[in-house]
Design an enzyme around this catalytic site. Sequence first.
Site, PDB file in Angstrom:
ATOM      1  N   CYS A   2      -5.540 -13.124 -13.390  1.00  0.00           N
ATOM      2  CA  CYS A   2      -5.314 -14.355 -13.709  1.00  0.00           C
ATOM      3  C   CYS A   2      -4.814 -14.240 -15.373  1.00  0.00           C
ATOM      4  O   CYS A   2      -5.021 -13.514 -16.215  1.00  0.00           O
ATOM      5  CB  CYS A   2      -6.423 -15.149 -13.932  1.00  0.00           C
ATOM      6  N   ARG A  27       0.445 -11.935 -13.527  1.00  0.00           N
ATOM      7  CA  ARG A  27      -1.057 -11.530 -13.456  1.00  0.00           C
ATOM      8  C   ARG A  27      -1.538 -12.087 -12.325  1.00  0.00           C
ATOM      9  O   ARG A  27      -2.972 -12.092 -12.058  1.00  0.00           O
ATOM     10  CB  ARG A  27      -1.739 -11.711 -14.707  1.00  0.00           C
ATOM     11  N   TRP A  91      -5.193 -15.566  -9.871  1.00  0.00           N
ATOM     12  CA  TRP A  91      -5.202 -14.622  -8.821  1.00  0.00           C
ATOM     13  C   TRP A  91      -6.755 -14.890  -8.089  1.00  0.00           C
ATOM     14  O   TRP A  91      -7.657 -14.700  -8.916  1.00  0.00           O
ATOM     15  CB  TRP A  91      -5.048 -13.118  -9.167  1.00  0.00           C
ATOM     16  N   ASN A 117     -10.391 -15.769 -17.129  1.00  0.00           N
ATOM     17  CA  ASN A 117      -9.865 -14.569 -16.330  1.00  0.00           C
ATOM     18  C   ASN A 117     -11.166 -13.808 -16.282  1.00  0.00           C
ATOM     19  O   ASN A 117     -11.769 -13.532 -17.282  1.00  0.00           O
ATOM     20  CB  ASN A 117      -8.873 -14.339 -17.271  1.00  0.00           C
ATOM     21  N   GLY A 118     -11.596 -13.348 -15.021  1.00  0.00           N
ATOM     22  CA  GLY A 118     -12.677 -12.655 -14.964  1.00  0.00           C
ATOM     23  C   GLY A 118     -13.684 -13.044 -13.914  1.00  0.00           C
ATOM     24  O   GLY A 118     -13.176 -13.869 -12.866  1.00  0.00           O
ATOM     25  N   GLU A 502       3.581   8.098  -3.763  1.00  0.00           N
ATOM     26  CA  GLU A 502       4.095   7.064  -4.394  1.00  0.00           C
ATOM     27  C   GLU A 502       5.204   6.249  -3.655  1.00  0.00           C
ATOM     28  O   GLU A 502       5.319   5.026  -3.563  1.00  0.00           O
ATOM     29  CB  GLU A 502       4.624   7.703  -5.635  1.00  0.00           C
ATOM     30  N   LYS A 506       5.300   2.333  -2.839  1.00  0.00           N
ATOM     31  CA  LYS A 506       6.284   1.386  -3.299  1.00  0.00           C
ATOM     32  C   LYS A 506       6.624   0.583  -1.886  1.00  0.00           C
ATOM     33  O   LYS A 506       6.855  -0.470  -2.195  1.00  0.00           O
ATOM     34  CB  LYS A 506       7.491   2.112  -3.893  1.00  0.00           C
ATOM     35  N   GLU A 509       3.892  -1.907  -0.657  1.00  0.00           N
ATOM     36  CA  GLU A 509       3.704  -3.042  -1.446  1.00  0.00           C
ATOM     37  C   GLU A 509       4.657  -4.107  -1.684  1.00  0.00           C
ATOM     38  O   GLU A 509       4.544  -5.399  -1.658  1.00  0.00           O
ATOM     39  CB  GLU A 509       3.049  -2.653  -2.964  1.00  0.00           C
ATOM     40  N   HIS A 525      -1.702  18.786  11.691  1.00  0.00           N
ATOM     41  CA  HIS A 525      -3.217  18.320  11.877  1.00  0.00           C
ATOM     42  C   HIS A 525      -3.326  16.932  12.445  1.00  0.00           C
ATOM     43  O   HIS A 525      -4.299  16.325  12.125  1.00  0.00           O
ATOM     44  CB  HIS A 525      -3.969  18.544  10.642  1.00  0.00           C
ATOM     45  N   LYS A 625      -0.001  -8.109 -11.596  1.00  0.00           N
ATOM     46  CA  LYS A 625       0.294  -6.888 -12.295  1.00  0.00           C
ATOM     47  C   LYS A 625      -0.844  -6.039 -12.878  1.00  0.00           C
ATOM     48  O   LYS A 625      -0.828  -4.926 -13.052  1.00  0.00           O
ATOM     49  CB  LYS A 625       1.257  -7.387 -13.440  1.00  0.00           C
TER      50      LYS A 625
END
Length: 630
Positions: A2, A27, A91, A117-118, A502, A506, A509, A525, A625
């Site tokens: 947020c 955010r 968020w 925010n939290g 990575e 990428k 997401e 395996h 983010k």
Amino acid sequence: MCGIIGYIGKRKAIPILIQGLERLEYRGYDSAGVACLPIAKFDRSTDGQEGSGSIHPRFCVYKERGKIAQLKSRINHGFPDAHIGIGHTRWATHGAPSKVNAHPHLGPRGQIALVHNGIVENYDELKSELKRKGSRFKSETDTEVAAHLIESYYHGDLAQAMRLAAKRIKGFFAFVAIARSEPGRICALKRSNPLVVGIGRGEHFIASDVSALLSYTKNVIYLEDNELVELKSDSIRVTRIGSRKRLKKKVSRVDWSVEEAQKGGFRHFMLKEIYEQPRVLEEILEKRAVGKNTIEFDTISAKIQSRLKHTDKIYMVSCGTAYHAGLVGDYLFEDEQLARIPAEAHVSSEFRYSAPLIGRNDAAIFITQSGETADTLAALRQAKKRGVLTIGIVNVVGSTIAREADAVIYTHAGPEIGVASTKAYLAQLMTLSLLSAYLGVLRGRLSKSQLEKFVREAKQLPRKVSEILQNQSAIDQAARALYRKGHFLYLGRGYNFPNALEGALKLKEITYAHAHGYAAGEMKHGPIALIDSEQPVVCLAPRKSRTYDKMLSNIEEIHARQGIIISIATENDQMIKRRSRFIFWIPNTLEQFSPILTAVPLQLFAYKVAVLNCRDVDQPRNLAKSVTVE
Ligand code: F6R
């Protein structure tokens, strides 16, 4: 997560709040809202509540589900003349993304408005208590509970009400509030989540991070945990939550420009940030590799240097992409040609709940773009309690991890706005490479001439990354051929195993395709069962690598099963070319630097697949983010 913002001054508050929220949208972006206190009667009906016969105007509150653009188009139909207001981009944690759950939230009598925010961890218990006393809640959020709690303590002094409420709240938060009968004051307090005050002339701002303030001021004050700030247009007063004694706070100057935080002609922030990578590497090298055989870290004091010299082991702790940088760091620190220190990379959320056998003679490095990631911050605080040397490798200047670690090494990537990390990752890799060489010298393992060779090659990297950026036709072709595929495998070994993870991260997401990264040796395996003529497999196979031949055998095995091979290989490698459907060339470099080069085509491939699928590249669904909740 947020983003929150507040403004008090002579200008119209609403446009300032909206612009700030646009900068904070990374955010969280599932709903947004603003609340202000108009200076004159404003007739338009709002979502606000009727006050209790006070002479003060009631709050005007606007909220919309979705992105800031939705809120903006509603507000553009007309907004009140107000010089004080607060705003929020959300968020979701407690309660679905919806208009009713969007912030700001008001107290039961409409006396205070709050953004948050939290997480209020004991919100259930507080909610039951407030309900017993007559509170009725409109939303499912923990924030509305906090608003009711603050208002229950409110008798004309907002700061005092917030102090009392903070004593009752368990969890972590950044709160910004205004009171209807105090139209000249914003109050804010924080525990764990970031808040920064922007200092203007006859006006003040408060926000989750500096990007929201850069258009108005570069002079800021970072708040510490359990500090409460009271902002008037002409004064700032900071106190501890439990005391009324005024604290003396340092004013910092931010050197990012507004332009740096904007798109600069690119279609997406992510693409702009990919293109900024040569410059980012150059800047790091200019700062750190000062001579032909000298590496400097200005923030590592003599005392810390001597602790590092005798360190038994290095832990690296981070999340997501930054964790992948930590994994590369693991190879770098243990490399017999560099520092040769035992190293272990950990995911922060695991590390903080495990009982690592970490000794006083060890060092812990916390790698983070935002410097605010909740799990990484918690892990840092735990490590500090154990008396371990803590170092932050951080991008955002002045962020919490940067301030709390014993030493901070900034990555100097500039503001990263695209949710998918790109330039911050390359900056982390470059910084870790130089740090491992620096430690190699410090511990007497690396001679001046070896360092000189290392630095010479490092200085070629900006040009080599530019070369990759200049020739993207194979990446375009592969993206066009494969963008409808739903499953991808990524394989790598040694230094390039972390980049297999990575590359897969990428892709998933930002495209929402499923992608899985593996150490190529693990193929037999299990994952080899997935290979058929429909399965794309991205193989990272730079030539200068201890495991090049092994990687070649893996490619043969996939080829024999008709898998679609997309290789990242060193220019002119005909062996790999013969077996690959698509090949992305990278220039030759030292094995230790190869992840810096292989990361770039992986980023571009994910970006192009996402664009072809019309995805929201910069703000993929469900992500934010800066992950400031566990
Ligand atoms: C992925 C991504 C995330 C972050 C992670 C840690 O592209 O950006 O996985 O790397 O959330 O964030 P920081 O580095 O801010 O601690």
